[in-house]
Design a protein around this motif. Structure first.
Motif, PDB file in Angstrom:
ATOM      1  N   LYS A  75       0.827  -1.208   0.000  1.00  0.00           N
ATOM      2  CA  LYS A  75       0.000   0.000   0.000  1.00  0.00           C
ATOM      3  C   LYS A  75       0.859   1.256   0.000  1.00  0.00           C
ATOM      4  O   LYS A  75       0.380   2.337  -0.388  1.00  0.00           O
ATOM      5  N   GLY A  76       2.101   1.124   0.417  1.00  0.00           N
ATOM      6  CA  GLY A  76       3.011   2.260   0.432  1.00  0.00           C
ATOM      7  C   GLY A  76       3.649   2.548  -0.919  1.00  0.00           C
ATOM      8  O   GLY A  76       4.424   3.501  -1.059  1.00  0.00           O
ATOM      9  N   ILE A  77       3.323   1.720  -1.931  1.00  0.00           N
ATOM     10  CA  ILE A  77       3.864   1.919  -3.281  1.00  0.00           C
ATOM     11  C   ILE A  77       2.713   2.360  -4.175  1.00  0.00           C
ATOM     12  O   ILE A  77       1.795   1.583  -4.442  1.00  0.00           O
ATOM     13  N   THR A  78       2.745   3.596  -4.650  1.00  0.00           N
ATOM     14  CA  THR A  78       1.652   4.107  -5.463  1.00  0.00           C
ATOM     15  C   THR A  78       1.642   3.435  -6.839  1.00  0.00           C
ATOM     16  O   THR A  78       2.642   2.869  -7.283  1.00  0.00           O
ATOM     17  N   GLU A  79       0.496   3.509  -7.530  1.00  0.00           N
ATOM     18  CA  GLU A  79       0.381   2.933  -8.866  1.00  0.00           C
ATOM     19  C   GLU A  79       1.343   3.616  -9.834  1.00  0.00           C
ATOM     20  O   GLU A  79       1.953   2.959 -10.684  1.00  0.00           O
ATOM     21  N   GLU A  80       1.501   4.898  -9.707  1.00  0.00           N
ATOM     22  CA  GLU A  80       2.446   5.637 -10.559  1.00  0.00           C
ATOM     23  C   GLU A  80       3.867   5.133 -10.339  1.00  0.00           C
ATOM     24  O   GLU A  80       4.632   4.959 -11.293  1.00  0.00           O
ATOM     25  N   GLU A  81       4.224   4.890  -9.071  1.00  0.00           N
ATOM     26  CA  GLU A  81       5.560   4.399  -8.746  1.00  0.00           C
ATOM     27  C   GLU A  81       5.768   2.986  -9.297  1.00  0.00           C
ATOM     28  O   GLU A  81       6.837   2.666  -9.820  1.00  0.00           O
ATOM     29  N   ARG A  82       4.737   2.156  -9.242  1.00  0.00           N
ATOM     30  CA  ARG A  82       4.844   0.788  -9.767  1.00  0.00           C
ATOM     31  C   ARG A  82       5.103   0.795 -11.268  1.00  0.00           C
ATOM     32  O   ARG A  82       5.921   0.033 -11.773  1.00  0.00           O
ATOM     33  N   GLN A  83       4.390   1.662 -11.969  1.00  0.00           N
ATOM     34  CA  GLN A  83       4.587   1.753 -13.420  1.00  0.00           C
ATOM     35  C   GLN A  83       5.988   2.255 -13.751  1.00  0.00           C
ATOM     36  O   GLN A  83       6.621   1.790 -14.703  1.00  0.00           O
ATOM     37  N   GLN A  84       6.485   3.204 -12.961  1.00  0.00           N
ATOM     38  CA  GLN A  84       7.834   3.717 -13.187  1.00  0.00           C
ATOM     39  C   GLN A  84       8.881   2.644 -12.917  1.00  0.00           C
ATOM     40  O   GLN A  84       9.876   2.527 -13.653  1.00  0.00           O
ATOM     41  N   ILE A  85       8.659   1.854 -11.876  1.00  0.00           N
ATOM     42  CA  ILE A  85       9.583   0.763 -11.562  1.00  0.00           C
ATOM     43  C   ILE A  85       9.638  -0.225 -12.717  1.00  0.00           C
ATOM     44  O   ILE A  85      10.709  -0.700 -13.103  1.00  0.00           O
ATOM     45  N   MET A  86       8.468  -0.529 -13.311  1.00  0.00           N
ATOM     46  CA  MET A  86       8.439  -1.452 -14.439  1.00  0.00           C
ATOM     47  C   MET A  86       9.184  -0.867 -15.645  1.00  0.00           C
ATOM     48  O   MET A  86       9.961  -1.569 -16.309  1.00  0.00           O
ATOM     49  N   MET A  87       8.967   0.398 -15.933  1.00  0.00           N
ATOM     50  CA  MET A  87       9.656   1.026 -17.063  1.00  0.00           C
ATOM     51  C   MET A  87      11.167   1.033 -16.847  1.00  0.00           C
ATOM     52  O   MET A  87      11.947   0.763 -17.767  1.00  0.00           O
ATOM     53  N   ASP A  88      11.589   1.322 -15.635  1.00  0.00           N
ATOM     54  CA  ASP A  88      13.025   1.340 -15.314  1.00  0.00           C
ATOM     55  C   ASP A  88      13.625  -0.063 -15.420  1.00  0.00           C
ATOM     56  O   ASP A  88      14.734  -0.232 -15.931  1.00  0.00           O
ATOM     57  N   ALA A  89      12.877  -1.052 -14.941  1.00  0.00           N
ATOM     58  CA  ALA A  89      13.360  -2.442 -15.003  1.00  0.00           C
ATOM     59  C   ALA A  89      13.474  -2.897 -16.442  1.00  0.00           C
ATOM     60  O   ALA A  89      14.463  -3.541 -16.839  1.00  0.00           O
ATOM     61  N   ALA A  90      12.477  -2.588 -17.264  1.00  0.00           N
ATOM     62  CA  ALA A  90      12.502  -2.988 -18.669  1.00  0.00           C
ATOM     63  C   ALA A  90      13.682  -2.347 -19.389  1.00  0.00           C
ATOM     64  O   ALA A  90      14.357  -2.981 -20.208  1.00  0.00           O
ATOM     65  N   ALA A  91      13.968  -1.077 -19.063  1.00  0.00           N
ATOM     66  CA  ALA A  91      15.084  -0.377 -19.704  1.00  0.00           C
ATOM     67  C   ALA A  91      16.424  -0.933 -19.271  1.00  0.00           C
ATOM     68  O   ALA A  91      17.400  -0.893 -20.042  1.00  0.00           O
ATOM     69  N   ALA A  92      16.492  -1.466 -18.038  1.00  0.00           N
ATOM     70  CA  ALA A  92      17.768  -1.981 -17.509  1.00  0.00           C
ATOM     71  C   ALA A  92      17.982  -3.457 -17.784  1.00  0.00           C
ATOM     72  O   ALA A  92      19.054  -3.989 -17.515  1.00  0.00           O
ATOM     73  N   SER A  93      16.973  -4.134 -18.340  1.00  0.00           N
ATOM     74  CA  SER A  93      17.066  -5.586 -18.516  1.00  0.00           C
ATOM     75  C   SER A  93      18.134  -5.980 -19.515  1.00  0.00           C
ATOM     76  O   SER A  93      18.455  -5.222 -20.424  1.00  0.00           O
ATOM     77  N   PRO A  94      18.714  -7.166 -19.355  1.00  0.00           N
ATOM     78  CA  PRO A  94      19.727  -7.663 -20.310  1.00  0.00           C
ATOM     79  C   PRO A  94      19.189  -7.725 -21.736  1.00  0.00           C
ATOM     80  O   PRO A  94      19.938  -7.500 -22.697  1.00  0.00           O
ATOM     81  N   LEU A  95      17.904  -8.016 -21.907  1.00  0.00           N
ATOM     82  CA  LEU A  95      17.335  -8.081 -23.246  1.00  0.00           C
ATOM     83  C   LEU A  95      17.321  -6.698 -23.896  1.00  0.00           C
ATOM     84  O   LEU A  95      17.508  -6.562 -25.095  1.00  0.00           O
ATOM     85  N   ALA A  96      17.060  -5.662 -23.073  1.00  0.00           N
ATOM     86  CA  ALA A  96      17.026  -4.295 -23.617  1.00  0.00           C
ATOM     87  C   ALA A  96      18.408  -3.812 -24.007  1.00  0.00           C
ATOM     88  O   ALA A  96      18.549  -2.996 -24.890  1.00  0.00           O
TER      89      ALA A  96
END
Length: 265
Positions: A244-265
């Motif tokens: 509950k301490g992680i907002t929806e906006e923050e979750r989406q940003q975390i996903m975008m950051d993870a996708a950009a940092a992934s070995p596949l990217a």
């Protein structure tokens, strides 16, 4: 007196070690499901070291770090094959599963789940030069050789494609990418973030997404990602409080950051 002091020090040392061990939060994941989780050889700001060598990173790792921080415990990632995650949890080898896992009714019979920490949609990854790349609905995959990861919603929903050639389930997403590029299959079912990561690294691949009513019929639970927790564990309430301490906006940003940092990217 010296003997008494030595014994006392030994007891204190053992107590200290036990206390440190109790502070660890053992989280299981495959470390092979980009961008949710992956293994890398070098350290980085977000990566967590693995006991067997290498480092784990990804959306799940970053969410697990926030959960561990909220619980005041030290995060330990336990790299575990997909089919071994639930047994590892029920046997007490890990405390939580944070591995892109959907809280399906079948799994709920064995383990508990937190509130969801991600909601996605299902797509089909294909070769750009294939006949099915132009499909706009599931009907366009009639006769196509489609697969998904074993023991997942991705594999069971294939039955919704009329006339599909359902191939044997595969163990991992990297294996499905290899099979697709080699022509052994025509496509595989994935969540959108995983598909985005796959096509970013493989220019010859693309994915087909669907408008509402023309794609897979999946419940919210089947499209949700939640933390797996042992039946009746007090951790459920603690994890939900942390999420509950992680907002929806923050979750989406975390996903975008993870996708950009992934070995596949």
């Amino acid at each position: 007196m010296k003997k008494f002091v030595s014994i006392l020090l030994l007891v204190l040392l053992l107590f200290s070690s036990s206390a440190l061990a109790a502070e660890k939060l053992r989280v299981g994941m495959e470390c092979d499901y980009t961008p949710f989780n992956w293994t890398q050889s070098d350290p980085s700001e977000q990566a967590v070291p693995l006991e067997g060598g290498g480092y784990a990173d990804g959306y799940d790792v970053r969410i697990a770090k926030k959960i561990a921080e909220a619980l005041g415990r030290e995060l330990e990632i336990v790299k575990t094959v997909w089919d071994g995650l639930v047994p590892a949890l029920t046997s007490g080898k890990i405390d939580l599963i944070v591995a892109g896992m959907s809280p399906t009714e079948e799994r709920k019979a064995t383990i508990d789940f937190s509130d969801r920490y991600y909601l996605s949609d299902l797509v089909i990854v294909v070769r750009k030069d294939s006949a099915v790349a132009a499909a706009t609905a599931l009907t366009g995959f009639s006769g196509a050789r489609i697969t998904g990861q074993q023991n997942t919603v991705h594999y069971t929903v294939i039955d919704q494609i009329e006339g599909v050639n359902k191939m044997i389930a595969m163990e991992s997403f990297p294996a499905m990418i290899v099979a697709l590029k080699a022509g052994g299959i025509d496509g595989y079912v994935s969540e959108r973030p995983g598909a985005l990561a796959a096509v970013a690294a493989n220019p010859e691949l693309g994915f087909v997404s669907f408008d509402e009513g023309s794609g897979f019929a999946a419940s919210e639970d089947e499209r949700s990602i939640a933390v797996g927790i042992a039946k009746g564990s007090a951790l459920t309430e603690e994890v939900n409080r942390a999420l509950k301490g992680i907002t929806e906006e923050e979750r989406q940003q975390i996903m975008m950051d993870a996708a950009a940092a992934s070995p596949l990217a």
